[in-house]
Design an enzyme around this catalytic site. Structure first.
Site, PDB file in Angstrom:
ATOM      1  N   MET A  97       0.795  -1.220   0.000  1.00  0.00           N
ATOM      2  CA  MET A  97       0.000   0.000   0.000  1.00  0.00           C
ATOM      3  C   MET A  97       0.835   1.282   0.000  1.00  0.00           C
ATOM      4  O   MET A  97       0.361   2.338   0.416  1.00  0.00           O
ATOM      5  CB  MET A  97      -0.989  -0.022   1.175  1.00  0.00           C
ATOM      6  N   ARG A  98       2.059   1.194  -0.496  1.00  0.00           N
ATOM      7  CA  ARG A  98       2.883   2.397  -0.637  1.00  0.00           C
ATOM      8  C   ARG A  98       3.356   2.540  -2.079  1.00  0.00           C
ATOM      9  O   ARG A  98       3.557   1.524  -2.764  1.00  0.00           O
ATOM     10  CB  ARG A  98       4.101   2.336   0.285  1.00  0.00           C
ATOM     11  N   HIS A 116      -4.030  -4.822  -9.163  1.00  0.00           N
ATOM     12  CA  HIS A 116      -4.919  -3.744  -8.715  1.00  0.00           C
ATOM     13  C   HIS A 116      -6.368  -4.205  -8.864  1.00  0.00           C
ATOM     14  O   HIS A 116      -6.729  -4.802  -9.886  1.00  0.00           O
ATOM     15  CB  HIS A 116      -4.668  -2.479  -9.548  1.00  0.00           C
TER      16      HIS A 116
HETATM   17  C1  GAR Z   1      -5.877  -6.968  -3.261  1.00  0.00           C
HETATM   18  O1  GAR Z   1      -7.244  -6.830  -3.539  1.00  0.00           O
HETATM   19  C2  GAR Z   1      -5.055  -6.058  -4.162  1.00  0.00           C
HETATM   20  O2  GAR Z   1      -5.587  -5.927  -5.439  1.00  0.00           O
HETATM   21  C3  GAR Z   1      -5.151  -4.764  -3.414  1.00  0.00           C
HETATM   22  O3  GAR Z   1      -4.998  -5.120  -2.054  1.00  0.00           O
HETATM   23  C4  GAR Z   1      -5.538  -6.422  -1.867  1.00  0.00           C
HETATM   24  C5  GAR Z   1      -4.502  -7.272  -1.163  1.00  0.00           C
HETATM   25  O4  GAR Z   1      -5.034  -8.498  -0.778  1.00  0.00           O
HETATM   26  N1  GAR Z   1      -4.112  -3.860  -3.821  1.00  0.00           N
HETATM   27  C6  GAR Z   1      -4.294  -2.564  -3.944  1.00  0.00           C
HETATM   28  O5  GAR Z   1      -5.351  -2.007  -3.701  1.00  0.00           O
HETATM   29  C7  GAR Z   1      -3.055  -1.805  -4.382  1.00  0.00           C
HETATM   30  N2  GAR Z   1      -3.389  -0.478  -4.787  1.00  0.00           N
HETATM   31  P1  GAR Z   1      -4.090  -9.678  -0.266  1.00  0.00           P
HETATM   32  O6  GAR Z   1      -3.189  -9.080   0.811  1.00  0.00           O
HETATM   33  O7  GAR Z   1      -5.048 -10.674   0.322  1.00  0.00           O
HETATM   34  O8  GAR Z   1      -3.320 -10.189  -1.433  1.00  0.00           O
END
Ligand code: GAR
Length: 209
Positions: A97-98, A116
């Site tokens: 998230m960075r 994403h």
């Molecule tokens: C996922 O839905 C990914 O697409 C999103 O975080 C989640 C992580 O899930 N990523 C973002 O939003 C990046 N901008 P996980 O930790 O269970 O893989």
């Protein structure tokens, strides 16, 4: 990671790690001809670190420093150093998230991918599934893309659509997008590990299917 795998993946995540698990399981099953060499997180308590350790994969917390949305210089340098020491061929962001900046992007140029939770270029940024619901689109989905200096803006490797249902809540929609991610991300990483992906400007060509 077994020694038979010459293609090495480093994973960065801040959350539950379900996409890491999907990739690690595909590696273990041989669907991805690679191994996960290392998992890094900017959160000491992130579940992704536990998921890695229980699989015997080296997992490290890197203190992100003073900023909220990016790594500071020391943290970025530490990440580069451990990923290089682990000799990774590909850096896969899995719920990291960075935003990654110049030095990191240069260190692994063309070798960083991200997943994403929307059909980019729609709904970049945070809580993309909520953005999709609020906008009223009938389809959203997920995107795997190369990482460039922008936010969720690099060349698109693969996408998988997910219909928005009339009774969807943010939670139900995110759950179905997550399931789609667990299919799409391993497929894209496998193609990269096999050398089956060619980038031509903004377009990514699959030499195989
Ligand atoms: C996922 O839905 C990914 O697409 C999103 O975080 C989640 C992580 O899930 N990523 C973002 O939003 C990046 N901008 P996980 O930790 O269970 O893989």
């Amino acid at each position: 990671m077994t020694s038979e795998h010459s293609f090495r993946i480093g994973i960065l995540g801040s959350g539950k790690g379900s996409n890491f698990v999907a990739i690690a399981e595909a590696c273990a099953a041989g669907t991805i001809p690679a191994g996960v060499a290392l998992v890094l997180s900017d959160l000491a308590e992130a579940e992704i670190l536990d998921r890695a350790r229980e699989r015997g994969i080296p997992a490290r917390f890197i203190a992100p420093g003073k900023f909220r949305t990016k790594l500071d210089e020391d943290a970025e340098r530490a990440c580069i150093d451990v990923l290089r020491a682990a000799r990774v061929d590909l850096v896969a962001l899995a719920g990291f998230m960075r935003v990654l900046k110049g030095d990191f992007l240069r260190a692994f140029e063309g070798r960083i991918v991200n997943i994403h939770p929307s059909l980019l270029p729609s709904f970049p940024g945070l809580e993309a599934w909520k953005q999709a619901l609020d906008h009223g689109v009938r389809f959203t989905g997920c995107t795997v893309h190369f990482v460039d200096a922008g936010v969720d803006s690099g060349p698109i490797i693969g996408q998988q659509p997910v219909p928005v249902l009339d009774d969807d809540t943010p939670e139900t929609l995110h759950r179905r997008i997550h399931s789609a991610e667990h299919e799409l991300y391993p497929k894209c990483v496998a193609a990269i590990a096999r050398g089956g992906i060619v980038v031509a400007g903004r377009r990514v060509v699959w030499k195989e299917n």
